[in-house]
Design a protein around this motif. Structure first.
Motif, PDB file in Angstrom:
ATOM      1  N   GLY A 166       0.845  -1.234   0.170  1.00  0.00           N
ATOM      2  CA  GLY A 166      -0.025   0.051  -0.093  1.00  0.00           C
ATOM      3  C   GLY A 166       0.808   1.174  -0.050  1.00  0.00           C
ATOM      4  N   ILE A 167       1.887   1.240   0.706  1.00  0.00           N
ATOM      5  CA  ILE A 167       2.830   2.402   0.728  1.00  0.00           C
ATOM      6  C   ILE A 167       3.487   2.774  -0.604  1.00  0.00           C
ATOM      7  CG2 ILE A 167       4.930   3.185   1.689  1.00  0.00           C
ATOM      8  CD1 ILE A 167       4.364   1.641   4.143  1.00  0.00           C
ATOM      9  N   LEU A 168       3.965   1.732  -1.256  1.00  0.00           N
ATOM     10  CA  LEU A 168       4.417   1.645  -2.792  1.00  0.00           C
ATOM     11  C   LEU A 168       3.413   2.202  -3.371  1.00  0.00           C
ATOM     12  CD1 LEU A 168       6.582  -1.623  -2.602  1.00  0.00           C
ATOM     13  CD2 LEU A 168       7.489   0.560  -2.889  1.00  0.00           C
ATOM     14  N   ALA A 169       2.114   1.935  -3.372  1.00  0.00           N
ATOM     15  CA  ALA A 169       1.196   2.146  -4.564  1.00  0.00           C
ATOM     16  C   ALA A 169       0.517   3.469  -4.298  1.00  0.00           C
ATOM     17  CB  ALA A 169      -0.057   1.192  -4.147  1.00  0.00           C
ATOM     18  N   GLU A 170       0.523   3.897  -2.802  1.00  0.00           N
ATOM     19  CA  GLU A 170      -0.100   5.194  -2.700  1.00  0.00           C
ATOM     20  C   GLU A 170       1.039   6.514  -2.324  1.00  0.00           C
ATOM     21  OE1 GLU A 170      -3.531   4.927  -0.243  1.00  0.00           O
ATOM     22  OE2 GLU A 170      -4.091   2.937  -0.696  1.00  0.00           O
ATOM     23  N   HIS A 171       2.124   6.052  -1.552  1.00  0.00           N
ATOM     24  CA  HIS A 171       2.744   6.970  -1.238  1.00  0.00           C
ATOM     25  C   HIS A 171       4.266   6.677  -1.767  1.00  0.00           C
ATOM     26  CE1 HIS A 171      -0.053   8.437   1.564  1.00  0.00           C
ATOM     27  NE2 HIS A 171      -0.437   7.173   1.823  1.00  0.00           N
ATOM     28  N   SER A 172       4.318   6.273  -3.032  1.00  0.00           N
ATOM     29  CA  SER A 172       5.947   6.240  -3.504  1.00  0.00           C
ATOM     30  C   SER A 172       6.781   7.346  -3.404  1.00  0.00           C
ATOM     31  CB  SER A 172       5.717   5.464  -4.993  1.00  0.00           C
ATOM     32  OG  SER A 172       5.327   6.433  -5.882  1.00  0.00           O
ATOM     33  N   ALA A 173       6.256   8.505  -3.944  1.00  0.00           N
ATOM     34  CA  ALA A 173       6.917   9.984  -3.716  1.00  0.00           C
ATOM     35  C   ALA A 173       7.437  10.240  -2.532  1.00  0.00           C
ATOM     36  CB  ALA A 173       6.434  11.005  -4.499  1.00  0.00           C
ATOM     37  N   THR A 174       6.477   9.976  -1.620  1.00  0.00           N
ATOM     38  CA  THR A 174       6.883  10.163  -0.034  1.00  0.00           C
ATOM     39  C   THR A 174       7.875   9.242   0.452  1.00  0.00           C
ATOM     40  OG1 THR A 174       4.635  11.076   0.273  1.00  0.00           O
ATOM     41  CG2 THR A 174       6.025  10.687   2.269  1.00  0.00           C
ATOM     42  N   LEU A 175       7.713   8.130  -0.182  1.00  0.00           N
ATOM     43  CA  LEU A 175       8.801   6.779   0.458  1.00  0.00           C
ATOM     44  C   LEU A 175      10.116   7.301  -0.148  1.00  0.00           C
ATOM     45  CD1 LEU A 175       9.287   3.882   1.556  1.00  0.00           C
ATOM     46  CD2 LEU A 175       8.452   3.063  -0.802  1.00  0.00           C
ATOM     47  N   MET A 176      10.261   7.906  -1.365  1.00  0.00           N
ATOM     48  CA  MET A 176      11.501   8.213  -1.710  1.00  0.00           C
ATOM     49  C   MET A 176      12.192   9.090  -0.947  1.00  0.00           C
ATOM     50  SD  MET A 176      11.541   7.722  -5.903  1.00  0.00           S
ATOM     51  CE  MET A 176       9.885   8.437  -6.321  1.00  0.00           C
ATOM     52  N   ARG A 177      11.406  10.149  -0.748  1.00  0.00           N
ATOM     53  CA  ARG A 177      11.975  11.147   0.234  1.00  0.00           C
ATOM     54  C   ARG A 177      12.624  10.811   1.412  1.00  0.00           C
ATOM     55  NH1 ARG A 177       7.739  14.072  -2.178  1.00  0.00           N
ATOM     56  NH2 ARG A 177       6.363  13.926  -0.105  1.00  0.00           N
ATOM     57  N   PHE A 178      11.419   9.758   2.058  1.00  0.00           N
ATOM     58  CA  PHE A 178      11.601   9.131   3.321  1.00  0.00           C
ATOM     59  C   PHE A 178      12.992   8.412   3.193  1.00  0.00           C
ATOM     60  CE2 PHE A 178      11.424   5.247   5.940  1.00  0.00           C
ATOM     61  CZ  PHE A 178      11.561   5.641   6.883  1.00  0.00           C
ATOM     62  N   GLN A 179      13.279   7.502   2.121  1.00  0.00           N
ATOM     63  CA  GLN A 179      14.439   6.811   2.243  1.00  0.00           C
ATOM     64  C   GLN A 179      15.666   7.472   1.913  1.00  0.00           C
ATOM     65  OE1 GLN A 179      13.353   3.923  -1.075  1.00  0.00           O
ATOM     66  NE2 GLN A 179      12.867   2.217   0.222  1.00  0.00           N
ATOM     67  N   ASN A 180      15.614   8.656   1.259  1.00  0.00           N
ATOM     68  CA  ASN A 180      16.755   9.745   1.370  1.00  0.00           C
ATOM     69  C   ASN A 180      16.980  10.130   2.787  1.00  0.00           C
ATOM     70  OD1 ASN A 180      17.851  12.629   1.138  1.00  0.00           O
ATOM     71  ND2 ASN A 180      18.269  11.712  -1.096  1.00  0.00           N
ATOM     72  N   TRP A 181      16.008  10.719   3.315  1.00  0.00           N
ATOM     73  CA  TRP A 181      16.310  11.186   4.859  1.00  0.00           C
ATOM     74  C   TRP A 181      16.800  10.132   5.619  1.00  0.00           C
ATOM     75  CZ3 TRP A 181      14.006   8.993   9.293  1.00  0.00           C
ATOM     76  CH2 TRP A 181      14.172   9.829  10.428  1.00  0.00           C
ATOM     77  N   GLN A 182      16.162   8.818   5.460  1.00  0.00           N
ATOM     78  CA  GLN A 182      16.541   7.753   6.321  1.00  0.00           C
ATOM     79  C   GLN A 182      18.108   7.315   6.098  1.00  0.00           C
ATOM     80  OE1 GLN A 182      14.565   3.764   5.479  1.00  0.00           O
ATOM     81  NE2 GLN A 182      14.243   3.578   7.459  1.00  0.00           N
ATOM     82  N   TYR A 183      18.591   7.595   4.562  1.00  0.00           N
ATOM     83  CA  TYR A 183      19.878   7.275   4.112  1.00  0.00           C
ATOM     84  C   TYR A 183      20.763   8.179   5.074  1.00  0.00           C
ATOM     85  CZ  TYR A 183      23.780   6.712   0.907  1.00  0.00           C
ATOM     86  OH  TYR A 183      24.882   6.645   0.483  1.00  0.00           O
ATOM     87  N   VAL A 184      20.420   9.479   5.067  1.00  0.00           N
ATOM     88  CA  VAL A 184      21.111  10.585   5.890  1.00  0.00           C
ATOM     89  C   VAL A 184      21.419  10.069   7.354  1.00  0.00           C
ATOM     90  CG1 VAL A 184      21.333  12.922   6.498  1.00  0.00           C
ATOM     91  CG2 VAL A 184      20.558  12.241   4.091  1.00  0.00           C
ATOM     92  N   GLN A 185      20.210   9.855   7.922  1.00  0.00           N
ATOM     93  CA  GLN A 185      20.397   9.487   9.446  1.00  0.00           C
ATOM     94  C   GLN A 185      21.183   8.161   9.471  1.00  0.00           C
ATOM     95  OE1 GLN A 185      18.549  11.407  11.609  1.00  0.00           O
ATOM     96  NE2 GLN A 185      18.232  12.577   9.610  1.00  0.00           N
ATOM     97  N   ALA A 186      21.136   7.322   8.612  1.00  0.00           N
ATOM     98  CA  ALA A 186      22.211   5.990   8.891  1.00  0.00           C
ATOM     99  C   ALA A 186      23.403   6.448   8.582  1.00  0.00           C
ATOM    100  CB  ALA A 186      21.508   4.883   8.224  1.00  0.00           C
ATOM    101  N   MET A 187      23.649   7.069   7.665  1.00  0.00           N
ATOM    102  CA  MET A 187      25.238   7.522   7.445  1.00  0.00           C
ATOM    103  C   MET A 187      25.950   8.456   8.588  1.00  0.00           C
ATOM    104  SD  MET A 187      25.821   5.575   5.054  1.00  0.00           S
ATOM    105  CE  MET A 187      24.681   4.534   5.748  1.00  0.00           C
ATOM    106  N   ALA A 188      24.924   9.222   8.822  1.00  0.00           N
ATOM    107  CA  ALA A 188      25.564  10.210  10.086  1.00  0.00           C
ATOM    108  C   ALA A 188      25.844   9.186  11.189  1.00  0.00           C
ATOM    109  CB  ALA A 188      24.261  10.977  10.473  1.00  0.00           C
ATOM    110  N   VAL A 189      25.239   8.411  11.523  1.00  0.00           N
ATOM    111  CA  VAL A 189      25.827   7.338  12.658  1.00  0.00           C
ATOM    112  C   VAL A 189      27.028   6.774  12.361  1.00  0.00           C
ATOM    113  CG1 VAL A 189      25.090   5.309  14.010  1.00  0.00           C
ATOM    114  CG2 VAL A 189      23.338   6.914  13.613  1.00  0.00           C
TER     115      VAL A 189
END
Length: 898
Positions: A530-553
């Motif tokens: 459902g996330i992929l079908a209805e919120h794919s654009a938001t998911l891409m922005r989230f994965q970018n944010w998530q990537y930043v958080q993980a790499m900061a650690v």
């Protein structure tokens, strides 16, 4: 019927003649061939049987959106072939053979004739286990045709391993419109002639320079030989015999090779050689190659040096052969040309220059000491060394190829060591720490389809500094410090974790709910689909944010680790060049690129390859196109375009500009950028020797803070080392102007005088860059054109009135109107100069100082006369080249990429 030619009557002969076509079809269907007595394991090998593509005995044909697929009367063999017509990019036809029983430990040769009119076809080997299922980890594309051509035979070898019981072949046809014909397929066990069980071939010189290696006097050089063991001969006590002409000494071979017998003099056909008898190093890794396709990894390696008694500029012959007990294979020849020594270079003090040795430095003493001295002599101040070299075990307790001796040898010479980590790589992976089996699945990436990705960590778990992640990173860093590394470099391409392949653990879903401003209950109800079908654009922005958080650690863990040990350990992350720029709507770039990740990267790194495939040199037409500066378009394989190392300059400037903008906006400290200008020389991606210096200097003036010559020693001969050494020496001389000076955007202009550099395809090849420092201006004049010298007018404007010196400190030359006389501001408004192809030349512009020795005086009027004299011939040659290129493209039936 008695088939006796002496007694057959006319009626019998006519009857046999009538049956011959039918017998030919039957033979083809059975897989037999008069030309090759070995049985063909493929049924209906020439597609002679069957009423339609959907009813082909021995094959299945599955059109996926294809407009048409049919057998055809156009054939390479017999009466018919399989024709596949594809009218759209989405069209794809899968043609798969039946499964054939195979024997583990045997090598098979697959071949096929292909006629390609505009589309693309690639063949994949499918190995099946005892359960009949395909073993996906053994999938491999073995043949690719991606350009327009008439009938052409392709061949590949397939090695069957233990536990593999069947083999099938799949042809994937499509990806762009066009027509594909397939015919005359064959699969049979390999039969090796006696004496050819194991063969060697010098790479990449075999394809580039007719098996010739340039060996500079006094400089230890690494020669790499691809190995072919197509029958997979099982060695017991393998050795190599190396015969070298007088004046060539052998310093060593692969790291676990030993001298089996003392060197001795032999005579062959009236010529004298020194025979070296060594055990074969890394025999298991080297002998597993079924053909010459494994170049860097699994290559045989010799370290040779020319002494002062070697004849200069003469081609000498060496030989290498495989020996095992009573088996002695035929010798394989290679050529050596002894050239002048590589000059000693100044090493830059601040600009970082290193080479990534990876699998190109597979030896220890006695060859390591002279090679380390040579490396330092060439002006390198850094080296990139893997934690464990690419061949051998990754476990040190099992005699791994530990790089510690290499690290220590270079550190003794004041060369900084950057460890290339195979433990931390590509986003969220941590491997080879010994902790993998203990990490709970809940800490791993959970994909949308419910599968857990091995060796990864959930980015939400990383963000919370999960215990197992912290322990794994510490274990990885321990192994680096233990080997004496100063810094850490990682290949960083997390493309495999985007969208549905990202993480959907409970922790990640919780973070997504907060990021998307949705309730956790809503997110849980939607689930991954459902996330992929209805919120794919938001998911891409989230994965970018998530990537930043993980790499900061990760960066903070590395900084903490360094502080506890009283040292600063840089973490250099190397990403694709498009990730170090503003991202568009592309899913990969949106998830992992842009300003967000750059904020946390301490030392970003990237690459730009302007190269060609050495295999294309076998085709005279392609070789000629490459010599004329054309390259196959990497985005559209069927097209060719003019390409030069100006692209290196443009890419580096784009990246460094983006870094400056982001750091300024975020008020961050300067982030040094390390560029990778080179590529895998002993693979199939290669460059000409002059390109080394050109790429290095282009990255230097483009704003990089350092260079990592990626996989540099692998197959590079003396010409390449001289090219790199020249770049190192110039960078050392001018680094203060780039690192401390101000870049000038105006004040100079270049006006091309030849038709080639006025043409839209080549006009960017002539350009300039300038930097002002302490009252002097460093002017870099660039001719990136691979073919013609640049004849142009240089205009220097905006200068205060006075007399100026325009000189080249590196070449120790000064331009003058007459001997020991500088230029007035009026003189500098138009200077006619010439610049050789693929050249960046530096000039210093500064107030004239009478009595100063600027070097050899060069008359500007003489330069102008000689340059202008060449213009008509250059224009005439260029007109002919344009016609030649069109004819080559037409003959190859490939497109010109605009």
């Amino acid at each position: 019927m008695k088939l006796d030619k002496l007694t057959m009557n006319v009626r019998e002969q006519a009857c046999i003649a009538a049956w011959l076509p039918v017998l030919a079809v039957m033979i083809g269907a059975l897989g037999l061939s008069a030309a090759d007595p070995r049985p063909n394991m493929l049924a209906n090998a020439s597609f002679e049987l069957g009423d339609s593509p959907r009813k082909l005995p021995g094959w299945s044909c599955n059109p996926r959106g294809a407009a048409h697929a049919a057998t055809d009367t156009i054939a390479k063999d017999g009466e018919r072939s399989l024709r596949l017509e594809l009218s759209a990019v989405k069209d794809l036809v899968l043609v798969q053979s039946r499964r054939m029983a195979v024997q583990a430990g045997t090598t098979y040769r697959f071949s096929c004739w292909v006629r390609n009119h505009g589309s693309r076809v690639w063949f994949r080997r499918n190995l099946h286990g005892a359960d009949g299922r395909m073993i996906s980890k053994r999938f491999k594309s073995i043949i690719v045709s991606n350009e327009h051509h008439d009938w052409k035979r392709y061949e590949a070898k397939i090695r069957v391993l233990t536990g593999e019981q069947a083999l099938s072949i799949t042809a994937f046809c499509g990806g762009r419109p066009g027509t594909i014909w397939l015919d005359k397929t064959r699969l049979s066990p390999v039969t090796t002639r006696p004496g050819e069980e194991v063969q060697f071939r010098l790479v990449p010189g075999y394809d580039m320079d007719d098996n010739l290696f340039h060996l500079p006097l006094g400089s230890p050089q690494i020669l790499m030989f691809a190995v072919s063991n197509e029958s997979q001969y099982q060695a017991t006590a393998p050795r190599i015999l190396v015969d070298l002409p007088p004046g060539i000494e052998m310093l060593g071979s692969l790291y676990d090779a030993t001298e089996h017998a003392p060197a001795r003099t032999i005579h062959v056909a009236g010529k004298s050689y020194t025979r070296h008898d060594y055990t074969m190093g890394l025999a298991k890794a080297t002998l597993r190659s079924v053909d010459f396709s494994r170049t860097s990894y699994g290559a045989m390696q010799l370290v040779l040096r020319a002494t002062g008694t070697a004849p200069a500029n003469q081609i000498l012959e060496g030989k290498i052969r495989f020996v095992d007990g009573d088996l002695e294979c035929r010798p394989c020849s290679f050529k050596l040309m002894v050239t002048s020594a590589v000059p000693k270079a100044r090493a830059p003090r601040r600009f970082r220059i290193g080479a990534d040795v990876v699998a190109g430095l597979d030896f220890y003493e006695p060859a390591l000491t002279p090679w380390a001295d040579f490396y330092k002599q060439c002006g390198f101040n850094e080296i990139y060394v893997p934690r464990v070299l690419q061949v051998g075990s990754t476990r040190r307790e099992f005699m791994a190829r530990d790089s510690a001796p290499i690290v220590q040898a270079l550190k003794k010479r004041d060369v900084s060591v950057v460890m290339v980590s195979d433990q931390l790589a590509n986003g969220y992976r941590v491997r080879y720490t010994g902790l993998e089996g203990s990490v709970p699945a809940s800490a791993r990436i959970l994909r949308a389809d419910g599968t857990v990705t091995p060796n990864t960590f959930d980015p939400a778990y990383i963000r919370r500094r999960g215990e197992w992640y912290v322990r794994s990173v510490h274990a990885a860093l321990d192994s680096l410090v233990e080997r004496g590394a100063d810094h850490l470099w990682c290949n960083w391409e997390p493309y495999m974790y985007k969208l549905a392949k990202g993480s959907f653990t409970d922790l990640s879903l919780q973070d997504f709910a907060e990021f998307a401003k949705l309730s956790l209950e809503t997110v849980q109800e939607l689930g991954p689909k459902g996330i992929l079908a209805e919120h794919s654009a938001t998911l891409m922005r989230f994965q970018n944010w998530q990537y930043v958080q993980a790499m900061a650690v990760l960066h903070e863990l590395v900084r903490e680790y360094g502080r506890k040990r009283g040292r600063k350990i840089e973490l250099i992350l190397c990403t694709g060049p498009d990730l170090l720029a503003e991202t568009g709507e592309n899913t990969y770039f949106s998830c992992f690129g842009g300003a967000g990740p750059l904020k946390v990267f301490e030392v970003p790194s990237s690459w730009k390859y302007v190269r060609f495939d050495c295999r294309e040199l076998k085709d005279p037409r392609k070789r000629r196109l490459i010599e004329l500066g054309w390259r196959r378009d990497t985005n559209r394989h069927y097209g060719w375009k003019p390409e030069s190392h100006r692209e290196t300059l443009d890419t580096v400037e784009k990246i460094t500009r983006f870094i400056r903008v982001v750091t300024a906006c975020e008020k961050l400290p300067k982030k040094p950028y390390i560029h990778l200008p080179q590529n895998k020389q002993s693979g199939t991606w290669v460059v000409w020797p002059k390109a080394i210096e050109l790429q290095m200097l282009a990255a230097f003036i483009g704003g990089a803070d350092g260079l990592n010559l990626y996989f540099f020693p692998q197959g590079y001969d003396g010409r390449y080392w001289k090219s790199a050494t020249a770049a190192n020496d110039q960078i050392a001389l001018y680094e203060d102007y780039l690192l401390d000076g101000a870049r000038l955007e105006q004040g100079f202009s270049l006006t091309p005088r030849t038709a080639r550099l006025q043409h839209k395809d080549y006009e960017k090849n002539l350009t300039w860059r300038a930097f002002k420092h302490e009252g002097k201006t460093l002017l870099a004049l660039c001719n990136f054109d691979p073919v013609d010298p640049a004849v142009f007018d240089l205009s220097c404007t905006g200068l205060a009135k006075g007399t100026y010196a325009l000189h080249d400190p590196w070449r120790r030359e000064v331009l003058c109107r007459s001997k020991n006389q500088g230029f007035s501001t009026g003189d500098l408004e138009k200077l006619t100069l010439e610049l050789a192809p693929m050249t960046i030349r530096f000039f210093l512009l500064e107030p004239w100082r009478p009595g100063r020795d600027y070097g050899r005086a060069v008359s500007l009027s003489d330069l102008k006369a000689k340059a202008e004299e060449k213009i008509p011939a250059l224009n005439q040659s260029f007109a002919a080249i344009l016609v030649e290129i069109d004819e080559l493209l037409k003959a190859m039936a490939v497109s010109r990429v605009l």
